[in-house]
Design a protein around this motif. Structure first.
Motif, PDB file in Angstrom:
ATOM      1  N   GLU A 209       0.846  -1.201   0.000  1.00 12.80           N
ATOM      2  CA  GLU A 209       0.000   0.000   0.000  1.00 12.80           C
ATOM      3  C   GLU A 209       0.878   1.246   0.000  1.00 12.80           C
ATOM      4  O   GLU A 209       1.567   1.535   0.974  1.00 12.80           O
ATOM      5  N   ARG A 210       0.838   1.988  -1.076  1.00 12.07           N
ATOM      6  CA  ARG A 210       1.657   3.193  -1.181  1.00 12.07           C
ATOM      7  C   ARG A 210       1.334   4.194  -0.072  1.00 12.07           C
ATOM      8  O   ARG A 210       2.212   4.903   0.420  1.00 12.07           O
ATOM      9  N   ALA A 211       0.069   4.254   0.324  1.00 12.37           N
ATOM     10  CA  ALA A 211      -0.311   5.188   1.387  1.00 12.37           C
ATOM     11  C   ALA A 211       0.393   4.842   2.699  1.00 12.37           C
ATOM     12  O   ALA A 211       0.709   5.728   3.494  1.00 12.37           O
ATOM     13  N   ASP A 212       0.645   3.552   2.921  1.00  9.74           N
ATOM     14  CA  ASP A 212       1.325   3.120   4.151  1.00  9.74           C
ATOM     15  C   ASP A 212       2.816   3.433   4.129  1.00  9.74           C
ATOM     16  O   ASP A 212       3.409   3.738   5.163  1.00  9.74           O
ATOM     17  N   THR A 213       3.431   3.327   2.964  1.00  8.23           N
ATOM     18  CA  THR A 213       4.894   3.415   2.892  1.00  8.23           C
ATOM     19  C   THR A 213       5.404   4.795   2.484  1.00  8.23           C
ATOM     20  O   THR A 213       6.613   5.037   2.521  1.00  8.23           O
ATOM     21  N   ARG A 214       4.511   5.695   2.130  1.00 10.11           N
ATOM     22  CA  ARG A 214       4.935   6.999   1.598  1.00 10.11           C
ATOM     23  C   ARG A 214       5.807   7.775   2.579  1.00 10.11           C
ATOM     24  O   ARG A 214       6.718   8.506   2.182  1.00 10.11           O
ATOM     25  N   GLY A 215       5.554   7.633   3.861  1.00 11.04           N
ATOM     26  CA  GLY A 215       6.313   8.392   4.847  1.00 11.04           C
ATOM     27  C   GLY A 215       7.628   7.756   5.265  1.00 11.04           C
ATOM     28  O   GLY A 215       8.350   8.322   6.103  1.00 11.04           O
ATOM     29  N   TYR A 216       7.958   6.595   4.697  1.00 11.32           N
ATOM     30  CA  TYR A 216       9.191   5.886   5.072  1.00 11.32           C
ATOM     31  C   TYR A 216      10.294   6.256   4.084  1.00 11.32           C
ATOM     32  O   TYR A 216      10.336   5.759   2.964  1.00 11.32           O
ATOM     33  N   ARG A 217      11.168   7.145   4.523  1.00  8.66           N
ATOM     34  CA  ARG A 217      12.209   7.688   3.663  1.00  8.66           C
ATOM     35  C   ARG A 217      13.520   7.818   4.446  1.00  8.66           C
ATOM     36  O   ARG A 217      13.557   7.755   5.666  1.00  8.66           O
ATOM     37  N   ASP A 218      14.597   7.987   3.695  1.00 14.24           N
ATOM     38  CA  ASP A 218      15.924   8.312   4.247  1.00 14.24           C
ATOM     39  C   ASP A 218      16.499   7.215   5.134  1.00 14.24           C
ATOM     40  O   ASP A 218      17.139   7.489   6.152  1.00 14.24           O
ATOM     41  N   PHE A 219      16.299   5.963   4.727  1.00 12.87           N
ATOM     42  CA  PHE A 219      16.902   4.852   5.449  1.00 12.87           C
ATOM     43  C   PHE A 219      18.265   4.521   4.851  1.00 12.87           C
ATOM     44  O   PHE A 219      18.490   4.645   3.649  1.00 12.87           O
ATOM     45  N   ASP A 220      19.169   4.090   5.723  1.00  3.57           N
ATOM     46  CA  ASP A 220      20.494   3.666   5.282  1.00  3.57           C
ATOM     47  C   ASP A 220      20.549   2.174   4.995  1.00  3.57           C
ATOM     48  O   ASP A 220      21.311   1.736   4.127  1.00  3.57           O
ATOM     49  N   VAL A 221      19.769   1.390   5.730  1.00  5.28           N
ATOM     50  CA  VAL A 221      19.731  -0.063   5.546  1.00  5.28           C
ATOM     51  C   VAL A 221      18.303  -0.544   5.735  1.00  5.28           C
ATOM     52  O   VAL A 221      17.594  -0.084   6.644  1.00  5.28           O
ATOM     53  N   ILE A 222      17.887  -1.459   4.874  1.00  2.00           N
ATOM     54  CA  ILE A 222      16.589  -2.121   5.023  1.00  2.00           C
ATOM     55  C   ILE A 222      16.827  -3.619   5.119  1.00  2.00           C
ATOM     56  O   ILE A 222      17.495  -4.206   4.265  1.00  2.00           O
ATOM     57  N   ARG A 236       6.542  -8.364  -5.856  1.00  2.59           N
ATOM     58  CA  ARG A 236       7.963  -8.213  -5.555  1.00  2.59           C
ATOM     59  C   ARG A 236       8.519  -6.952  -6.208  1.00  2.59           C
ATOM     60  O   ARG A 236       9.323  -6.221  -5.609  1.00  2.59           O
ATOM     61  N   LYS A 237       8.096  -6.677  -7.431  1.00  6.53           N
ATOM     62  CA  LYS A 237       8.551  -5.472  -8.130  1.00  6.53           C
ATOM     63  C   LYS A 237       8.089  -4.221  -7.385  1.00  6.53           C
ATOM     64  O   LYS A 237       8.859  -3.266  -7.204  1.00  6.53           O
ATOM     65  N   THR A 238       6.845  -4.226  -6.938  1.00 10.47           N
ATOM     66  CA  THR A 238       6.328  -3.098  -6.162  1.00 10.47           C
ATOM     67  C   THR A 238       7.142  -2.897  -4.892  1.00 10.47           C
ATOM     68  O   THR A 238       7.500  -1.775  -4.524  1.00 10.47           O
ATOM     69  N   ALA A 239       7.463  -4.003  -4.204  1.00 16.67           N
ATOM     70  CA  ALA A 239       8.217  -3.921  -2.951  1.00 16.67           C
ATOM     71  C   ALA A 239       9.615  -3.358  -3.183  1.00 16.67           C
ATOM     72  O   ALA A 239      10.092  -2.496  -2.429  1.00 16.67           O
ATOM     73  N   THR A 240      10.291  -3.826  -4.231  1.00 20.29           N
ATOM     74  CA  THR A 240      11.652  -3.352  -4.474  1.00 20.29           C
ATOM     75  C   THR A 240      11.666  -1.873  -4.872  1.00 20.29           C
ATOM     76  O   THR A 240      12.605  -1.142  -4.519  1.00 20.29           O
ATOM     77  N   GLU A 241      10.637  -1.421  -5.566  1.00 17.89           N
ATOM     78  CA  GLU A 241      10.542   0.001  -5.894  1.00 17.89           C
ATOM     79  C   GLU A 241      10.274   0.836  -4.641  1.00 17.89           C
ATOM     80  O   GLU A 241      10.799   1.946  -4.485  1.00 17.89           O
ATOM     81  N   THR A 242       9.452   0.283  -3.738  1.00 24.59           N
ATOM     82  CA  THR A 242       9.195   0.958  -2.466  1.00 24.59           C
ATOM     83  C   THR A 242      10.478   1.106  -1.664  1.00 24.59           C
ATOM     84  O   THR A 242      10.759   2.164  -1.087  1.00 24.59           O
ATOM     85  N   PHE A 243      11.280   0.060  -1.626  1.00 21.02           N
ATOM     86  CA  PHE A 243      12.553   0.115  -0.902  1.00 21.02           C
ATOM     87  C   PHE A 243      13.496   1.151  -1.523  1.00 21.02           C
ATOM     88  O   PHE A 243      14.192   1.874  -0.804  1.00 21.02           O
ATOM     89  N   TYR A 244      13.509   1.201  -2.841  1.00 19.27           N
ATOM     90  CA  TYR A 244      14.371   2.163  -3.532  1.00 19.27           C
ATOM     91  C   TYR A 244      14.019   3.588  -3.099  1.00 19.27           C
ATOM     92  O   TYR A 244      14.907   4.397  -2.804  1.00 19.27           O
ATOM     93  N   ASP A 245      12.722   3.885  -3.062  1.00 21.79           N
ATOM     94  CA  ASP A 245      12.277   5.210  -2.649  1.00 21.79           C
ATOM     95  C   ASP A 245      12.588   5.482  -1.176  1.00 21.79           C
ATOM     96  O   ASP A 245      12.806   6.631  -0.777  1.00 21.79           O
ATOM     97  N   ALA A 246      12.584   4.430  -0.371  1.00 24.73           N
ATOM     98  CA  ALA A 246      12.794   4.595   1.070  1.00 24.73           C
ATOM     99  C   ALA A 246      14.263   4.752   1.441  1.00 24.73           C
ATOM    100  O   ALA A 246      14.575   5.243   2.529  1.00 24.73           O
ATOM    101  N   LEU A 247      15.179   4.357   0.547  1.00 22.89           N
ATOM    102  CA  LEU A 247      16.609   4.398   0.851  1.00 22.89           C
ATOM    103  C   LEU A 247      17.238   5.733   0.491  1.00 22.89           C
ATOM    104  O   LEU A 247      16.850   6.376  -0.494  1.00 22.89           O
ATOM    105  N   ARG A 248      18.232   6.112   1.269  1.00 20.03           N
ATOM    106  CA  ARG A 248      19.122   7.179   0.845  1.00 20.03           C
ATOM    107  C   ARG A 248      20.001   6.649  -0.279  1.00 20.03           C
ATOM    108  O   ARG A 248      20.241   5.434  -0.361  1.00 20.03           O
ATOM    109  N   PRO A 249      20.512   7.522  -1.172  1.00 15.79           N
ATOM    110  CA  PRO A 249      21.479   7.054  -2.173  1.00 15.79           C
ATOM    111  C   PRO A 249      22.644   6.346  -1.491  1.00 15.79           C
ATOM    112  O   PRO A 249      23.198   6.835  -0.506  1.00 15.79           O
ATOM    113  N   GLY A 250      22.986   5.175  -2.004  1.00 18.49           N
ATOM    114  CA  GLY A 250      24.042   4.375  -1.406  1.00 18.49           C
ATOM    115  C   GLY A 250      23.557   3.438  -0.328  1.00 18.49           C
ATOM    116  O   GLY A 250      24.339   2.640   0.203  1.00 18.49           O
TER     117      GLY A 250
END
Length: 286
Positions: A209-222, A236-250
């Motif tokens: 659910e994008r509404a649930d994960t939208r506020g999860y940002r700027d993580f260093d490790v998931i 799985r594709k949706t989940a990996t894209e969500t993680f990408y958005d949630a991570l800091r670069p690197g």
């Protein structure tokens, strides 16, 4: 004690099962294949009986249209598997301490906390294991603030995680010294100390659910271990894209030993460290 003969007649036909499976998939991203039919049917019948529904179709109608979503959450809690224990797949914690954190710290140009997201949290063994591992094995813990956020779709299991009370089986792989230092023996198990319980924030999140994960940002490790095996390729594709958005670069994603992003996403760089293979969001360059 006599059983109600009408309750024994509750059955779920192939067509009804398929409709339920599609509905549950849309709501949670979890896909049940034919091998899980007995497991799913058993829990559905339990809920038909618990809600005093006359049939599975009546129950399913209520499940779909209930405004509060309370029954869907109850059923989701029953359907999710929470099999874990302290220091499970410890090699990834070693990778975090010995390899990942040095890169993360070297990239930081501010004193913002190091942020770690654990999803699913299950009953809390994994995020608490990370906290213990950092305290015991990472010298940088004295110089850096670390935030650990742990999320799950199962509200019942989140309540257990916050309580931090565990069976002998859950703590069987912990060194005695850790057990004595971080746990208190209770009549019904071992409770992790208050300081560690307060060091982890537990939240309810549906990863699809994008509404649930939208506020999860700027993580260093998931850490997302042994969840994607329950998803199909689309989820799985949706989940990996969500993680990408949630991570800091690197930032890094750690998956379970039988999981891979190779078929799900080309967004990540595969990193092979001495301790483990992890997936990295590329560092942005000017």
């Amino acid at each position: 004690m006599k059983t109600d003969p009408d309750k024994a007649k509750i059955t779920i036909g192939a067509e009804d099962f398929q409709k339920f499976r599609e509905f549950f998939y849309r709501k949670t991203g979890i896909h049940f294949d034919a091998s899980k039919r007995y497991f799913v049917d058993k829990r559905l019948v339990e809920r038909v009986e618990a809600t005093s529904s006359d049939s599975f179709r009546d129950y399913f109608s209520m499940l779909r249209f209930q405004a509060s979503g309370e029954e869907l959450q109850t059923l989701t809690n029953l359907m999710t598997v929470n099999e874990t224990y302290f220091f499970r797949e410890e090699y990834q914690f070693k990778c975090l301490v010995d390899s990942l954190l040095s890169e993360i710290v070297a990239r930081k140009t501010d004193r913002h906390p190091i942020r770690i997201w654990v999803i699913p949290s299950s009953s809390g063994e994994e995020p608490y294991s990370i906290a213990i591992y950092l305290l015991e094995r990472w010298p940088g813990i004295h110089a850096w603030d670390v935030e650990i956020i742990a999320s799950d779709i199962d509200t019942r299991i989140l309540a257990q995680a916050r309580q931090g009370l565990y069976s002998a089986r859950s703590i069987q792989h912990l060194p005695d010294r850790y057990l004595q230092h971080y746990f208190t023996r209770q009549s019904d198990g071992y409770q992790i100390c208050r300081d560690l319980r307060q060091s982890v924030t537990f939240t309810r999140v549906n990863l699809t659910e994008r509404a649930d994960t939208r506020g999860y940002r700027d993580f260093d490790v998931i850490f997302c271990r042994n969840l994607l095996i329950y998803f199909d390729d689309v989820s799985r594709k949706t989940a990996t894209e969500t993680f990408y958005d949630a991570l800091r670069p690197g930032g890094f994603v750690c998956l379970g030993h039988s999981e891979s992003m190779s078929r799900s996403s080309s967004l990540y760089k595969v990193r092979k460290f001495p301790e483990a293979i992890v997936y990295q969001r590329p560092v942005e360059t000017a």
